[in-house]
Write an enzyme that holds these catalytic residues in place. Structure first.
Site, PDB file in Angstrom:
ATOM      1  N   GLY A  69      -0.063 -15.943  30.909  1.00 30.71           N
ATOM      2  CA  GLY A  69      -1.159 -15.089  31.354  1.00 30.71           C
ATOM      3  C   GLY A  69      -0.904 -14.474  32.720  1.00 30.71           C
ATOM      4  O   GLY A  69      -1.211 -13.300  32.957  1.00 30.71           O
ATOM      5  N   ASN A 142     -13.210 -17.675  33.183  1.00 27.18           N
ATOM      6  CA  ASN A 142     -12.604 -18.987  33.001  1.00 27.18           C
ATOM      7  C   ASN A 142     -13.499 -20.135  33.451  1.00 27.18           C
ATOM      8  O   ASN A 142     -13.276 -21.271  33.069  1.00 27.18           O
ATOM      9  CB  ASN A 142     -11.253 -19.068  33.721  1.00 27.18           C
ATOM     10  CG  ASN A 142     -11.258 -18.419  35.075  1.00 27.18           C
ATOM     11  OD1 ASN A 142     -11.590 -17.239  35.208  1.00 27.18           O
ATOM     12  ND2 ASN A 142     -10.909 -19.170  36.097  1.00 27.18           N
ATOM     13  N   GLN A 172      -8.856 -16.620  28.281  1.00 26.77           N
ATOM     14  CA  GLN A 172      -9.847 -17.614  27.850  1.00 26.77           C
ATOM     15  C   GLN A 172     -10.505 -17.207  26.533  1.00 26.77           C
ATOM     16  O   GLN A 172     -10.865 -18.057  25.730  1.00 26.77           O
ATOM     17  CB  GLN A 172     -10.925 -17.791  28.926  1.00 26.77           C
ATOM     18  CG  GLN A 172     -10.425 -18.403  30.220  1.00 26.77           C
ATOM     19  CD  GLN A 172     -10.116 -19.890  30.118  1.00 26.77           C
ATOM     20  OE1 GLN A 172     -10.654 -20.599  29.268  1.00 26.77           O
ATOM     21  NE2 GLN A 172      -9.236 -20.361  30.982  1.00 26.77           N
ATOM     22  N   GLY A 193      -0.347 -18.771  25.942  1.00 25.86           N
ATOM     23  CA  GLY A 193      -0.189 -19.751  24.866  1.00 25.86           C
ATOM     24  C   GLY A 193      -0.999 -21.025  25.051  1.00 25.86           C
ATOM     25  O   GLY A 193      -1.685 -21.482  24.133  1.00 25.86           O
ATOM     26  N   HIS A 194      -0.940 -21.603  26.256  1.00 30.09           N
ATOM     27  CA  HIS A 194      -1.490 -22.963  26.394  1.00 30.09           C
ATOM     28  C   HIS A 194      -3.010 -23.014  26.444  1.00 30.09           C
ATOM     29  O   HIS A 194      -3.585 -24.109  26.489  1.00 30.09           O
ATOM     30  CB  HIS A 194      -0.870 -23.688  27.592  1.00 30.09           C
ATOM     31  CG  HIS A 194      -1.270 -23.194  28.948  1.00 30.09           C
ATOM     32  ND1 HIS A 194      -1.923 -23.997  29.861  1.00 30.09           N
ATOM     33  CD2 HIS A 194      -1.098 -22.003  29.563  1.00 30.09           C
ATOM     34  CE1 HIS A 194      -2.130 -23.312  30.984  1.00 30.09           C
ATOM     35  NE2 HIS A 194      -1.628 -22.108  30.825  1.00 30.09           N
ATOM     36  N   THR A 230      15.606 -13.170  28.333  1.00 30.70           N
ATOM     37  CA  THR A 230      15.776 -13.658  26.962  1.00 30.70           C
ATOM     38  C   THR A 230      14.427 -14.080  26.389  1.00 30.70           C
ATOM     39  O   THR A 230      13.741 -14.921  26.979  1.00 30.70           O
ATOM     40  CB  THR A 230      16.739 -14.865  26.941  1.00 30.70           C
ATOM     41  OG1 THR A 230      17.963 -14.449  27.548  1.00 30.70           O
ATOM     42  CG2 THR A 230      16.994 -15.346  25.531  1.00 30.70           C
ATOM     43  N   CYS A 315     -17.893 -23.036  48.183  1.00 37.60           N
ATOM     44  CA  CYS A 315     -17.408 -22.820  49.544  1.00 37.60           C
ATOM     45  C   CYS A 315     -16.384 -21.687  49.522  1.00 37.60           C
ATOM     46  O   CYS A 315     -16.008 -21.193  48.468  1.00 37.60           O
ATOM     47  CB  CYS A 315     -16.791 -24.080  50.109  1.00 37.60           C
ATOM     48  SG  CYS A 315     -15.527 -24.762  49.075  1.00 37.60           S
TER      49      CYS A 315
HETATM   50  N1  PLP Z   1      -6.273 -15.744  33.379  1.00 38.30           N
HETATM   51  C1  PLP Z   1      -7.222 -16.648  33.158  1.00 38.30           C
HETATM   52  C2  PLP Z   1      -8.626 -16.196  32.872  1.00 38.30           C
HETATM   53  C3  PLP Z   1      -6.914 -18.012  33.177  1.00 38.30           C
HETATM   54  O1  PLP Z   1      -7.880 -18.920  32.945  1.00 38.30           O
HETATM   55  C4  PLP Z   1      -5.584 -18.406  33.451  1.00 38.30           C
HETATM   56  C5  PLP Z   1      -5.226 -19.829  33.562  1.00 38.30           C
HETATM   57  O2  PLP Z   1      -6.011 -20.657  33.968  1.00 38.30           O
HETATM   58  C6  PLP Z   1      -4.611 -17.399  33.664  1.00 38.30           C
HETATM   59  C7  PLP Z   1      -5.001 -16.087  33.619  1.00 38.30           C
HETATM   60  C8  PLP Z   1      -3.177 -17.753  33.901  1.00 38.30           C
HETATM   61  O3  PLP Z   1      -2.546 -18.053  32.668  1.00 38.30           O
HETATM   62  P1  PLP Z   1      -1.159 -18.854  32.655  1.00 38.30           P
HETATM   63  O4  PLP Z   1      -1.487 -20.283  32.979  1.00 38.30           O
HETATM   64  O5  PLP Z   1      -0.648 -18.691  31.254  1.00 38.30           O
HETATM   65  O6  PLP Z   1      -0.266 -18.210  33.645  1.00 38.30           O
END
Ligand code: PLP
Length: 366
Positions: A69, A142, A172, A193-194, A230, A315
């Site tokens: 991401g 998120n 998300q 992916g994760h 790659t 904060c």
């Molecule tokens: N964008 C959002 C809304 C996210 O929640 C996250 C990860 O927490 C990211 C981008 C970043 O993704 P990545 O962990 O695959 O770099």
């Protein structure tokens, strides 16, 4: 360990694990190579592209695999900034906000519900009709899970700045909420992916019809010259398998569990605040404030009791666990706890988590 931190990283789906192992089993090979094994890995990569494209209703050629991401978000923002002014919402993930701010971009405020202020966006678009190049608004936040009004945003951009690209961080929201790339005016979509049951270290950029972005990574001509390096065929296969494995039934079940958890918390904690609950939300998220209970202390106490959750505080940004989202929403208090559910969350897990959290609150207040 009870795990309610799926928004940070969700477990690998079995389908993704199998897809990953199947590609590794082909043996080491670079998918750009000419020999048979390289061609087999290449075929797996292209199948992954087709499967992911199929989930989004786009042509496979519009999917570019990235490292996650963050890379996809950086790519969109930097490409936009090279053409003009970047407009980005005040609740963007740092992967968008940091490069956008560094480029001199303009932040668009959100309403107290955590949803982008469309009047403010319209005013900024009108003021920058001639130099705005990119509008970046995440599909869902998120922390709160608040789903952003992408069709309305895309319509405003189309009316006022037709040459401006709309990018959305779908990290998300993807698989949980429909995201219409292309047709609705969304020109670029970032995925990871994760967050969907694939591995860490793989992601994608999905481009709408006719959209091209100046590459972020320079080098070889991989990914049709759009992203050098790659390609990770095993990761891409696992990402696509996770996307395909996700079903509406999963999210209906998870939504029931999230509502049950929230109802249980409200029943036990009279003064509970649920941030963003007036907005349409992802079924996986609940972002709560508990007066007199510092969020960071609650996270530590929950961890000791066997429950993994995360915190965002109101904060100033930059502090450990700080939440730009809360600040942008104008929330005060001692911060918030994010409980996030995922495809593997069970009823028993939610009920035990509720007991732990209520116990922690009683102890911290006592
Ligand atoms: N964008 C959002 C809304 C996210 O929640 C996250 C990860 O927490 C990211 C981008 C970043 O993704 P990545 O962990 O695959 O770099």
């Amino acid at each position: 360990m009870l795990y309610l931190d799926h928004a940070a990283s969700t477990p690998l789906r079995p389908e993704a694990r199998t897809a990953f192992a199947d590609v590794l089993a082909l043996g080491p090979a670079n998918p750009t190579g000419a020999h048979a094994r390289a061609q087999a890995v290449r075929a797996a990569l292209e199948l992954a592209r087709e499967r992911l494209a199929g989930c989004l209703g786009v042509l496979p050629g519009r999917v570019v695999f990235t490292s996650g991401g963050t890379e996809s978000d950086n790519w969109a923002v930097r490409a936009g900034a090279s053409r003009g002014v970047v407009l980005y919402s005040a609740i963007e993930h740092p992967a968008v906000a940091v490069p956008a701010r560094a480029s001199g971009g303009i932040e668009i405020p959100v309403c107290r519900s955590g949803v982008v202020d469309l009047d403010a966006l319209e005013a900024v678009l009108r003021a920058h009709a001639s130099d705005a190049a990119l509008v970046s608004v995440m599909a869902a936040n998120n922390e709160t899970g608040a789903v952003q009004p992408l069709p309305e945003i895309a319509a405003l951009v189309r009316d006022i700045c037709p040459d401006c690209l709309v990018h959305t961080d779908g990290v998300q929201a993807f698989t949980k909420e429909p995201i219409d790339v292309g047709g609705s005016g969304i020109g670029a979509l970032s995925l990871s992916g994760h967050k969907i049951g694939g591995p860490v270290g793989i992601g994608a950029m999905v481009l709408g019809q006719e959209v091209e972005l100046e590459p972020l990574l320079l080098g070889g001509g991989q990914e049709r010259g759009r992203r050098a390096g790659t390609p990770d065929a095993a990761g891409a296969s696992a990402l696509a398998a996770a996307a395909v494995a996700s079903t509406h039934e999963d999210w209906a079940r998870v939504g029931f569990l999230r509502d049950r958890l929230e109802a249980g918390l409200r029943a036990e904690i009279d003064d509970l605040v649920v941030y963003g609950c007036e907005a349409p939300r992802l079924v996986t998220h609940t972002f709560i404030g508990i007066p007199q209970v510092p969020a960071d202390m609650a996270v530590i106490a929950c961890d000791r009791a066997g429950l993994a959750i995360s915190a965002g505080s109101s904060c100033s940004s930059g502090a450990q666990g700080a939440s730009g989202t809360l600040a942008a929403m104008g929330a005060d208090g001692s911060g918030a706890l994010r409980l996030s559910l995922g495809w593997s969350t069970s009823l028993d897990e939610v009920d035990r988590a509720l007991d732990i959290l209520v116990d922690v609150v009683v102890k911290l207040r006592g």
